[in-house]
Scaffold this active site. Structure first.
Site, PDB file in Angstrom:
ATOM      1  N   ARG A   4     -18.101  27.000 -29.411  1.00 45.02           N
ATOM      2  CA  ARG A   4     -17.596  26.481 -30.683  1.00 45.02           C
ATOM      3  C   ARG A   4     -17.279  25.010 -30.476  1.00 45.02           C
ATOM      4  O   ARG A   4     -16.826  24.592 -29.409  1.00 45.02           O
ATOM      5  CB  ARG A   4     -16.343  27.238 -31.146  1.00 45.02           C
ATOM      6  CG  ARG A   4     -16.626  28.645 -31.656  1.00 45.02           C
ATOM      7  CD  ARG A   4     -17.434  28.642 -32.942  1.00 45.02           C
ATOM      8  NE  ARG A   4     -17.690  29.964 -33.481  1.00 45.02           N
ATOM      9  CZ  ARG A   4     -18.779  30.691 -33.244  1.00 45.02           C
ATOM     10  NH1 ARG A   4     -19.706  30.212 -32.434  1.00 45.02           N
ATOM     11  NH2 ARG A   4     -18.941  31.872 -33.801  1.00 45.02           N
ATOM     12  N   GLU A  38     -18.670  20.365 -38.149  1.00 48.31           N
ATOM     13  CA  GLU A  38     -20.006  20.924 -38.262  1.00 48.31           C
ATOM     14  C   GLU A  38     -20.317  21.176 -39.733  1.00 48.31           C
ATOM     15  O   GLU A  38     -19.483  21.758 -40.431  1.00 48.31           O
ATOM     16  CB  GLU A  38     -20.102  22.232 -37.465  1.00 48.31           C
ATOM     17  CG  GLU A  38     -21.504  22.765 -37.326  1.00 48.31           C
ATOM     18  CD  GLU A  38     -21.587  23.944 -36.363  1.00 48.31           C
ATOM     19  OE1 GLU A  38     -22.001  25.030 -36.845  1.00 48.31           O
ATOM     20  OE2 GLU A  38     -21.237  23.792 -35.175  1.00 48.31           O
ATOM     21  N   HIS A  61     -26.887  24.460 -34.288  1.00 54.53           N
ATOM     22  CA  HIS A  61     -26.283  25.795 -34.285  1.00 54.53           C
ATOM     23  C   HIS A  61     -27.339  26.875 -34.533  1.00 54.53           C
ATOM     24  O   HIS A  61     -27.204  27.715 -35.430  1.00 54.53           O
ATOM     25  CB  HIS A  61     -25.167  25.890 -35.321  1.00 54.53           C
ATOM     26  CG  HIS A  61     -24.142  26.930 -34.976  1.00 54.53           C
ATOM     27  ND1 HIS A  61     -22.814  26.805 -35.320  1.00 54.53           N
ATOM     28  CD2 HIS A  61     -24.241  28.115 -34.306  1.00 54.53           C
ATOM     29  CE1 HIS A  61     -22.141  27.877 -34.896  1.00 54.53           C
ATOM     30  NE2 HIS A  61     -22.988  28.679 -34.277  1.00 54.53           N
TER      31      HIS A  61
END
Length: 311
Positions: free
Chosen positions: A224, A253, A272
């Site tokens: 993360r 993000e 991602h």
């Protein structure tokens, strides 16, 4: 007794087959004992669950937003998808590490032949020591991939319990020492209050200390984004404190288009996608089928969420 399951907001062929194989039937939420939530986040999640729902299966492996919103309660069992996607994410992590060591980002952007400039600076994974920060299911899946390339592994977890395949396992309290002993590091831990900005300037300096081949190590993050202090990482990359970074997750993000990380030749960025969508559906369905069988038999479910640990 047939297990009644609600699947929301949508199902797919993989899930339909999993439910059928486990002997469960799909029903409306109000009539169900269990809910399989296929959404990637909380958008559209039922505001109030019927009291008949005993178990909720989430598609997400990271559940911090669910816990922080108060959505996950203690009235029923909640399970995440931890472990379901480990092999695919581990593969991506090792690919990022290899790409950084081989300077793929620089070569992909080059408009000319850079052999003389880079032949002496591209590096092999063979013989390197890699610290896996957060040696859970994803971290453990990386170990055979790394050792197959001739690397050795230092595993870092909360308990210090020995991890198979690692030459050494330490607790998170020994993070800085482990980073100093490693050549490179891969972040694979959960996002919790305790792990926010786990990697800052001091940890990056430890990773960059005493380079085995004259070039500081590489940091890979497939966990993360908030595990890393982005400003400290950017500074360390600019100053050469670490040699490179392979990043699939970010804080914030999506990574803003004007962020300096985009323009760095020692940074390999993917948006991602470490868990490929076409594999995600099948892998999630396998987990659901296993948990359906466990629920029906009254045994412990896989990936039960612990509110005390925040994952």
């Amino acid at each position: 007794m047939t297990l009644k399951v609600a699947v929301l907001p949508t199902s797919n062929t993989y899930l339909d087959n999993a439910l059928q194989s486990a002997g469960a039937v799909v029903t409306a939420l109000d009539d169900a004992q269990a809910l399989v939530w296929t959404g990637s986040d909380q958008t559209g999640f039922p505001q109030d669950l019927p009291s008949t729902i005993e178990w909720v299966q989430l598609k997400s492996a990271g559940v911090r937003p669910w816990i922080e919103s108060g959505r996950i309660d203690s009235q029923r069992t909640w399970t995440s998808a931890v472990g379901a996607y480990s092999a695919d994410v581990a593969e991506h992590a090792v690919a990022l590490l290899l790409g950084c060591l081989r300077q793929f980002a620089l070569h992909a952007r080059a408009g000319s032949w850079l052999k003389e400039q880079t032949w002496g600076t591209v590096r092999s994974l063979r013989g390197r020591t890699v610290a896996i920060v957060g040696a859970g299911s994803i971290g453990r899946s990386m170990i055979p991939l790394l050792t197959a390339h001739g690397a050795t592994v230092i595993a870092i977890n909360r308990s210090g319990r020995e991890v198979d395949g690692a030459v050494r396992t330490v607790t998170s309290r020994e993070l800085d020492e482990a980073l100093a002993a490693a050549d490179d590091a891969i972040l694979a831990g959960a996002s919790t209050d305790e792990t926010q900005h786990l990697i800052g300037a001091e940890q990056l300096a430890a990773l960059g200390a005493d380079p085995r081949d004259g070039s500081p190590g590489v940091l890979v993050n497939i966990a993360r984004g908030d595990l890393v202090d982005t400003a400290a990482l950017t500074d360390a990359l600019r100053r050469g404190i670490i040699g490179g970074a392979g990043l699939d997750v970010f804080d914030p993000e999506p990574l803003p288009s004007q962020d300096p990380l985009w323009g760095m030749d020692n940074v390999l960025i993917t948006p991602h996608v470490a868990n490929p969508r076409n594999r995600m559906l099948e892998n999630f369905a396998c987990l659901v089928e296993e948990n359906l069988r466990r629920f029906a038999s009254g045994t412990t479910l896989k990936a039960e969420i612990d509110l005390n640990r925040s994952y």
